[in-house]
Design a protein around this motif. Structure first.
Motif, PDB file in Angstrom:
ATOM      1  N   ALA A   1      -9.477   1.686  -3.205  1.00 17.71           N
ATOM      2  CA  ALA A   1     -10.081   2.094  -1.933  1.00 17.71           C
ATOM      3  C   ALA A   1      -9.206   1.692  -0.753  1.00 17.71           C
ATOM      4  O   ALA A   1      -9.142   2.385   0.261  1.00 17.71           O
ATOM      5  N   TYR A   2      -8.491   0.562  -0.881  1.00 18.27           N
ATOM      6  CA  TYR A   2      -7.663   0.064   0.227  1.00 18.27           C
ATOM      7  C   TYR A   2      -6.459   0.959   0.493  1.00 18.27           C
ATOM      8  O   TYR A   2      -5.882   0.921   1.578  1.00 18.27           O
ATOM      9  N   ALA A   3      -6.063   1.748  -0.497  1.00 18.76           N
ATOM     10  CA  ALA A   3      -4.904   2.636  -0.340  1.00 18.76           C
ATOM     11  C   ALA A   3      -5.325   4.023   0.130  1.00 18.76           C
ATOM     12  O   ALA A   3      -4.486   4.932   0.203  1.00 18.76           O
TER      13      ALA A   3
ATOM     14  N   ARG B   1     -12.195   0.765   5.138  1.00 16.09           N
ATOM     15  CA  ARG B   1     -11.834  -0.215   4.121  1.00 16.09           C
ATOM     16  C   ARG B   1     -10.489  -0.849   4.458  1.00 16.09           C
ATOM     17  O   ARG B   1      -9.535  -0.151   4.795  1.00 16.09           O
ATOM     18  N   GLY B   2     -10.457  -2.176   4.338  1.00 16.87           N
ATOM     19  CA  GLY B   2      -9.228  -2.899   4.618  1.00 16.87           C
ATOM     20  C   GLY B   2      -9.136  -3.423   6.025  1.00 16.87           C
ATOM     21  O   GLY B   2      -8.085  -3.912   6.441  1.00 16.87           O
ATOM     22  N   THR B   3     -10.249  -3.346   6.815  1.00 15.46           N
ATOM     23  CA  THR B   3     -10.205  -3.839   8.204  1.00 15.46           C
ATOM     24  C   THR B   3     -10.979  -5.141   8.360  1.00 15.46           C
ATOM     25  O   THR B   3     -11.436  -5.467   9.455  1.00 15.46           O
ATOM     26  N   GLY B   4     -11.125  -5.882   7.247  1.00 13.80           N
ATOM     27  CA  GLY B   4     -11.707  -7.218   7.358  1.00 13.80           C
ATOM     28  C   GLY B   4     -13.050  -7.398   6.679  1.00 13.80           C
ATOM     29  O   GLY B   4     -13.510  -8.534   6.525  1.00 13.80           O
ATOM     30  N   GLU B   5     -13.683  -6.308   6.266  1.00 12.09           N
ATOM     31  CA  GLU B   5     -14.980  -6.459   5.604  1.00 12.09           C
ATOM     32  C   GLU B   5     -14.767  -6.941   4.169  1.00 12.09           C
ATOM     33  O   GLU B   5     -13.750  -6.649   3.534  1.00 12.09           O
TER      34      GLU B   5
ATOM     35  N   VAL C   1      -9.009  11.632  -0.285  1.00 12.22           N
ATOM     36  CA  VAL C   1      -8.923  10.514  -1.229  1.00 12.22           C
ATOM     37  C   VAL C   1      -8.226  10.961  -2.511  1.00 12.22           C
ATOM     38  O   VAL C   1      -8.544  12.011  -3.085  1.00 12.22           O
ATOM     39  N   PHE C   2      -7.275  10.117  -2.945  1.00 11.23           N
ATOM     40  CA  PHE C   2      -6.476  10.430  -4.131  1.00 11.23           C
ATOM     41  C   PHE C   2      -6.411   9.184  -5.013  1.00 11.23           C
ATOM     42  O   PHE C   2      -5.967   8.123  -4.568  1.00 11.23           O
ATOM     43  N   ILE C   3      -6.869   9.308  -6.257  1.00 12.49           N
ATOM     44  CA  ILE C   3      -6.864   8.191  -7.201  1.00 12.49           C
ATOM     45  C   ILE C   3      -6.116   8.616  -8.456  1.00 12.49           C
ATOM     46  O   ILE C   3      -6.386   9.675  -9.035  1.00 12.49           O
ATOM     47  N   LYS C   4      -5.190   7.739  -8.873  1.00 14.80           N
ATOM     48  CA  LYS C   4      -4.362   8.050 -10.033  1.00 14.80           C
ATOM     49  C   LYS C   4      -4.170   6.783 -10.856  1.00 14.80           C
ATOM     50  O   LYS C   4      -3.959   5.703 -10.309  1.00 14.80           O
ATOM     51  N   TYR C   5      -4.273   6.910 -12.186  1.00 15.16           N
ATOM     52  CA  TYR C   5      -3.964   5.811 -13.098  1.00 15.16           C
ATOM     53  C   TYR C   5      -2.831   6.267 -14.011  1.00 15.16           C
ATOM     54  O   TYR C   5      -3.024   7.179 -14.814  1.00 15.16           O
TER      55      TYR C   5
END
Length: 503
Positions: A333-335, A345-349, A286-290
């Motif tokens: 989270a979707y990325a 995440r991103g499969t319809g929930e 997981v990679f998060i960047k702003y």
């Protein structure tokens, strides 16, 4: 004899329909700084607000001698200066607004890239602070940001600050006002280990600059520069003594604790069929960047049902962002490759599907509830994962909410508005809200912030009992080792967005 700065003489103090103090007397002399200690609800915060002029004094008097002295030496040319402007109160909650200064922030705002920009940067916010006098102020911008280690945060939007970073910003803003009197309400809560160590030096520097400090704090966290201690109980100062005379051991509260196991078992309702999962959480790289700022870097973490984790790390290490990915508050989270409750995440929930399985508490969550909600309504809202109850109350759910309040020893506040109860009781209400639906995963982000010693012990015992009676999964965040329940057996430690310990 020391000259007084402020004296309270046999005052009756009221707020709304409540009498907070009767016959209150308290004096602060020049060269003295005070710590206020006492159980939750004893009146520490109320005394600070009384000194700040926030409450009505209907009998007796409060005399601000320092104001008369200030006017004598500096004058009051425009006639608009009042004692209020010479007092700075730093509260546990912030009062930040958006850029247009028209609305408060919403809870998930910091994680949404467009809306998170609708906030001042740290530098802009601090430059908006105006001292009473513009010239020859000891606490200038450079000195203040240096002392509170805000230099690296100056370009960061205030909505993106961690809880501990926000605390430092609020203290910096207070110092830039160049107050005569600085009032601090539980200033150490939310600070990491290193910042708490630095706090002793910070308070020493503030007092050396000529500012008088009065702070509500734990009896175990009184800075060296404090000279006197007032002990409060049930809305009265029962004893005043010098810091050298004060011994925290004499203040120890009774840790005798009785948990009603049968009632707790009934509330947990173990007969109810639960969905089984292979993974509660599964994160891969997981990679998060702003902007240019990397918040999380190559995070790999798996949580199996029934595991109890401590999530540790200093202020700004990425803990809150990591939790936001799990609690469906962060669209990034979707990325990423993230599986929650066996669904990628991103499969319809929907976010509500995820939130229905999680009970969540964070240090700032109480700030986002409607001001007209009672404690019982706030707790019942946990069934719907909404920040407040926006539908008619259901008796069965309200009754369960009251039972959880009794389990947490806060049932006396059931019909009281959340905004009108002590901060510690507010936090316990939100803990009850997290527990009420018996979720598969509990996320407790610094849940003991602001709780007194007995409340901390009771809550830890309650969590350990819940873990013993159920297979609930737990993620527990704290900066204090003694707050972590015994049921926690695994640790993930972050620093600067990287995992430095996973076991």
């Amino acid at each position: 004899m020391d000259l007084p700065l402020i004296s309270i003489n046999k005052a009756t103090v009221r707020f709304l329909n409540n009498t907070l103090f009767t016959g209150l007397s308290f004096a602060v002399s020049k060269g003295k700084s005070w710590a206020l200690v006492g159980k939750s609800g004893s009146g520490k915060s109320a005394l600070l607000h009384t000194i700040a002029g926030r409450f009505n004094v209907t009998g007796g008097e409060i005399v601000y001698h320092f104001f008369d002295d200030f006017i004598k030496h500096t004058g009051n040319a425009d006639g608009h200066l009042t004692y209020h402007k010479l007092i700075a109160l730093v509260e546990p909650k912030h009062h930040f607004k958006n850029l247009s200064n028209t609305s408060d922030f919403y809870y998930q705002q910091r994680y949404n890239s467009s809306d998170s920009e609708d906030a001042l940067t740290v530098e802009q916010y601090l430059h908006s602070i105006t001292p009473v006098f513009q010239q020859n102020n000891y606490w200038n911008f450079e000195k203040t940001t240096g002392l509170l280690k805000l230099d690296e945060l100056l370009s960061k939007q205030i909505i993106k600050l961690s809880n501990g970073e926000t605390k430092r910003l609020m203290l910096a803003a207070a110092l830039l006002k160049s107050p005569v009197l600085l009032l601090l309400d539980s200033p150490l809560t939310g600070l990491d280990v290193q910042t708490r160590k630095d706090f002793n030096f910070i308070i020493d520097e503030i007092i050396k600059s000529g500012i008088t400090v009065i702070m509500a704090t734990s009896p175990y966290e009184i800075p060296d520069a404090i000279t006197d201690v007032a002990i409060l109980q049930d809305g009265a100062i029962i004893k005043s003594l010098t810091k050298d005379e004060f011994k925290p051991a004499l203040f120890m509260q009774d840790d005798t604790d009785v948990i009603d196991n049968e009632e707790l078992k009934a509330l947990l309702n173990p007969e109810t069929a639960k969905t089984t999962y292979e993974h509660i959480v599964k994160m891969n790289n997981v990679f998060i960047k702003y902007g240019d700022k990397v918040i999380l870097n190559q995070i790999n973490w798996q949580i199996i049902p029934g595991e109890r984790w401590a999530l540790l790390g200093p202020n700004g290490s990425g803990k809150s962002t990591l939790l936001s990915l799990i609690n469906a508050d962060n669209p990034q989270a979707y990325a990423n490759d993230i599986v929650l409750f066996d669904k990628k995440r991103g499969t319809g929930e929907s976010i509500w599907d995820i939130k229905s399985k999680i009970g969540f508490v964070s240090p700032e969550l109480h700030q986002y509830f409607p001001t007209d909600n009672s404690c019982l309504q706030v707790i019942e809202s946990g069934y719907y994962d909404t920040l407040g109850l926006f539908r008619p109350s259901q008796k069965v759910k309200a009754d369960t909410a009251l039972r959880w309040m009794k389990a947490l020893e806060i049932d006396k506040y059931a019909r009281v508005l959340l905004k009108n109860i002590p901060a510690s009781a507010q936090r316990l209400c939100l803990l009850a809200r997290a527990l009420i639906k018996n979720p598969d995963l509990l996320i407790f982000d610094e849940p003991c912030q602001g709780l007194d010693e007995h409340q901390q012990h009771h809550f830890k015992t309650l969590v350990d009992t819940i873990c013993r009676l159920s297979n609930v999964t737990l993620i527990y965040v704290s900066h204090y080792q003694h707050e972590i329940p015994e049921s926690v057996t695994k640790v993930l430690r972050l620093d600067k967005g990287l995992i430095i310990k996973n076991e």
